[in-house]
Design a protein around this motif. Structure first.
Motif, PDB file in Angstrom:
ATOM      1  N   TRP A 135     -20.525 -25.633  14.613  1.00 47.03           N
ATOM      2  CA  TRP A 135     -21.966 -26.465  13.890  1.00 47.03           C
ATOM      3  C   TRP A 135     -21.234 -26.953  12.240  1.00 47.03           C
ATOM      4  N   ALA A 136     -20.251 -26.081  12.033  1.00 46.11           N
ATOM      5  CA  ALA A 136     -20.018 -26.366  10.711  1.00 46.11           C
ATOM      6  C   ALA A 136     -19.661 -27.673  10.746  1.00 46.11           C
ATOM      7  N   LYS A 137     -18.157 -27.647  11.961  1.00 43.49           N
ATOM      8  CA  LYS A 137     -16.853 -29.202  12.441  1.00 43.49           C
ATOM      9  C   LYS A 137     -18.023 -29.714  12.598  1.00 43.49           C
ATOM     10  N   GLY A 138     -19.306 -30.103  13.383  1.00 50.24           N
ATOM     11  CA  GLY A 138     -20.831 -31.421  13.544  1.00 50.24           C
ATOM     12  C   GLY A 138     -20.488 -31.376  12.044  1.00 50.24           C
ATOM     13  N   ASN A 139     -21.088 -30.671  11.614  1.00 47.07           N
ATOM     14  CA  ASN A 139     -21.626 -30.837  10.322  1.00 47.07           C
ATOM     15  C   ASN A 139     -20.709 -31.878   8.638  1.00 47.07           C
ATOM     16  N   ILE A 140     -19.405 -31.518   9.229  1.00 46.36           N
ATOM     17  CA  ILE A 140     -18.792 -31.766   8.234  1.00 46.36           C
ATOM     18  C   ILE A 140     -18.291 -33.485   8.028  1.00 46.36           C
ATOM     19  N   TYR A 141     -18.283 -33.714  10.158  1.00 50.30           N
ATOM     20  CA  TYR A 141     -18.782 -35.135  10.745  1.00 50.30           C
ATOM     21  C   TYR A 141     -19.284 -35.897  10.296  1.00 50.30           C
ATOM     22  N   VAL A 142     -20.412 -35.189  10.228  1.00 51.22           N
ATOM     23  CA  VAL A 142     -21.741 -36.636   9.749  1.00 51.22           C
ATOM     24  C   VAL A 142     -21.070 -36.095   7.752  1.00 51.22           C
ATOM     25  N   ILE A 145     -27.323 -35.824   0.860  1.00 50.45           N
ATOM     26  CA  ILE A 145     -26.035 -36.162   1.105  1.00 50.45           C
ATOM     27  C   ILE A 145     -25.077 -35.023   0.509  1.00 50.45           C
ATOM     28  N   LEU A 146     -25.953 -35.090  -0.313  1.00 53.58           N
ATOM     29  CA  LEU A 146     -24.961 -34.233  -1.856  1.00 53.58           C
ATOM     30  C   LEU A 146     -25.440 -32.571  -1.201  1.00 53.58           C
ATOM     31  N   TYR A 147     -26.694 -31.836  -0.459  1.00 53.20           N
ATOM     32  CA  TYR A 147     -26.961 -31.062  -0.483  1.00 53.20           C
ATOM     33  C   TYR A 147     -26.153 -30.326   0.632  1.00 53.20           C
ATOM     34  N   PHE A 148     -26.314 -30.996   1.352  1.00 52.92           N
ATOM     35  CA  PHE A 148     -24.920 -30.565   2.827  1.00 52.92           C
ATOM     36  C   PHE A 148     -23.045 -30.978   2.317  1.00 52.92           C
TER      37      PHE A 148
END
Length: 416
Positions: A278-285, A305-308
């Motif tokens: 999940w973390a790696k995938g969200n970092i990619y996004v 965008i700022l939130y993530f």
């Protein structure tokens, strides 16, 4: 003021800024839940639209039968929806089990697509693209293979999206089916209710923004056609497609009455692998969408965008830096005059965390238990600290993939 003081002050400001944002989201989310209780879900007018329910599955023999049977039992006209199970290069008995289901439910719109190592086995996004090619619905619903949606879940999702043309997708929520198995599943249950869903409710209430989860959501077919399907490079395909829906001018709404129950990891090993993905995938996004901060057409989604960005970079860095400084101060290697003040803020942060988390639980029946108070406190000093390790490791592995140009691998969560 020493360099250590300056670094500690920066870390404290960043942590508390994000903590206060979370408090605001909790308050807004709580208000949205209260409003939703009294507001009826829109009824489907006229003939119900045809829905394609897609279920990507890889080695899901332990759970797939219960999932498909619960989908077949949905309170929705049976002739107005189809179920497409993508049995994606499974090496267990999924193929045989699904074949038996098809024999038992002859006459129902149940399709099983069996892929092999050539056509499939490349992750959830690829499986969804394969299933979409055979789908016929004007609406596309996605359920994970370990889900048991409540009977009205699909009807609620359809009612919402058909009621408002500005909605590109509607998401329900998932609950922890095995929450009482052990301490880890109880942590996950509280995390899901208090952070994932309360934050979703708060973001919808304040900004009309939501992020698609991996399951229990519905979207318009034209969206998938226009964006060319799911991004096969994204292992957090749900977050990635959310941003593309935003950029098409659509909104994503959260309907808390549409509920599905799913199985969560029961061991630390499985949990760590899932959350790292999940973390790696969200970092990619995040990296993919950071340029949108400077795009005028993306004004309405800058908060997300700022939130993530803040959660996976700013908060992680601040927490690690403050912990290191406090340890070095205790050992006498550095001196910071605000260490005592930081300790006070840390205690205050724990108090806010426990209080806010417990309050969010009262929105759910059966969760208003005093035993949850000590679970939440224990969760702060253990489970939440493990999140830092997960996020840091996710960032590390993402960096390695980029540097060595490796293809991201999709880890399939082990079932129990």
């Amino acid at each position: 003021m020493t360099i250590a003081d300056i670094l500690m002050l920066i870390a404290v400001i960043c942590i508390w800024s994000l903590l206060l944002v979370n408090v605001v989201l909790i308050i807004a989310g709580y208000l949205y839940y209260i409003e939703s209780e009294d507001r009826p879900v829109p009824e489907i007018e006229g003939e119900a639209p045809f829905v394609s329910i897609m279920v990507p599955a890889h080695n899901e023999g332990k759970v797939i039968i219960k999932t498909v049977e619960s989908l077949l039992a949905l309170d929705y006209p049976h002739e107005r929806y189809e179920i497409i199970v993508i049995n994606d290069n499974s090496s267990d008995n999924s193929r045989e089990l699904l074949g038996q289901l098809q024999s038992r439910y002859v006459g129902r719109n149940l399709t099983v697509i069996n892929t092999d190592a050539v056509t499939g086995g490349k992750g959830k996004s690829n499986a969804l693209n394969i299933g979409f090619q055979q789908s016929k619905g004007e609406l596309i619903a996605i359920y994970d293979a370990d889900n048991t949606p409540e009977k009205k879940a699909l009807r609620y999702l359809v009612g919402e999206i058909m009621h408002d043309k500005t909605l590109g997708a509607v998401i329900g929520k998932f609950r922890t089916r095995n929450r009482d198995t052990n301490l880890l599943t109880r942590f996950i249950n509280i995390e899901t209710l208090s952070f994932q869903w309360m934050a979703q409710a708060g973001r919808w209430k304040l900004f009309k923004l939501c992020t698609i989860p991996g399951t229990n959501f519905i979207m318009r077919r034209e969206i998938v056609e226009r964006i060319g399907g799911w991004d096969v490079k994204a292992i957090a395909e749900d977050t990635e497609i959310s941003f593309r829906i935003y950029m098409m001018g659509y909104r994503i709404k959260f309907q808390p009455k549409a509920v599905t129950w799913e199985q969560e990891p029961q061991t630390l090993k499985v949990w760590f692998k899932q959350r790292t993905r999940w973390a790696k995938g969200n970092i990619y996004v995040i990296v993919k969408n950071v340029p949108l901060l400077f795009d005028r057409s993306a004004t309405n989604i800058r908060f997300d965008i700022l939130y993530f960005l803040s959660i996976y970079f700013l908060l992680l860095t601040s927490l690690i830096m403050s912990d290191i400084l406090l340890i070095l101060h205790a050992l006498g290697y550095v001196h910071t005059t605000i260490a005592g003040f930081s300790t006070f803020l840390w205690v205050l942060a724990i108090t806010l965390f426990v209080t806010g988390t417990f309050i969010t639980l009262i929105t759910e029946k059966g969760e208003m238990r005093l035993s949850n108070l000590w679970i939440i406190l224990l969760m702060y000093i253990s489970y939440c600290q493990m999140w830092m390790v997960v996020a840091a490791y996710g960032l590390y592995t993402y960096g390695k993939d980029v540097i060595f140009k490796r293809e991201a691998k999709w880890y399939k969560t082990e079932r129990f």
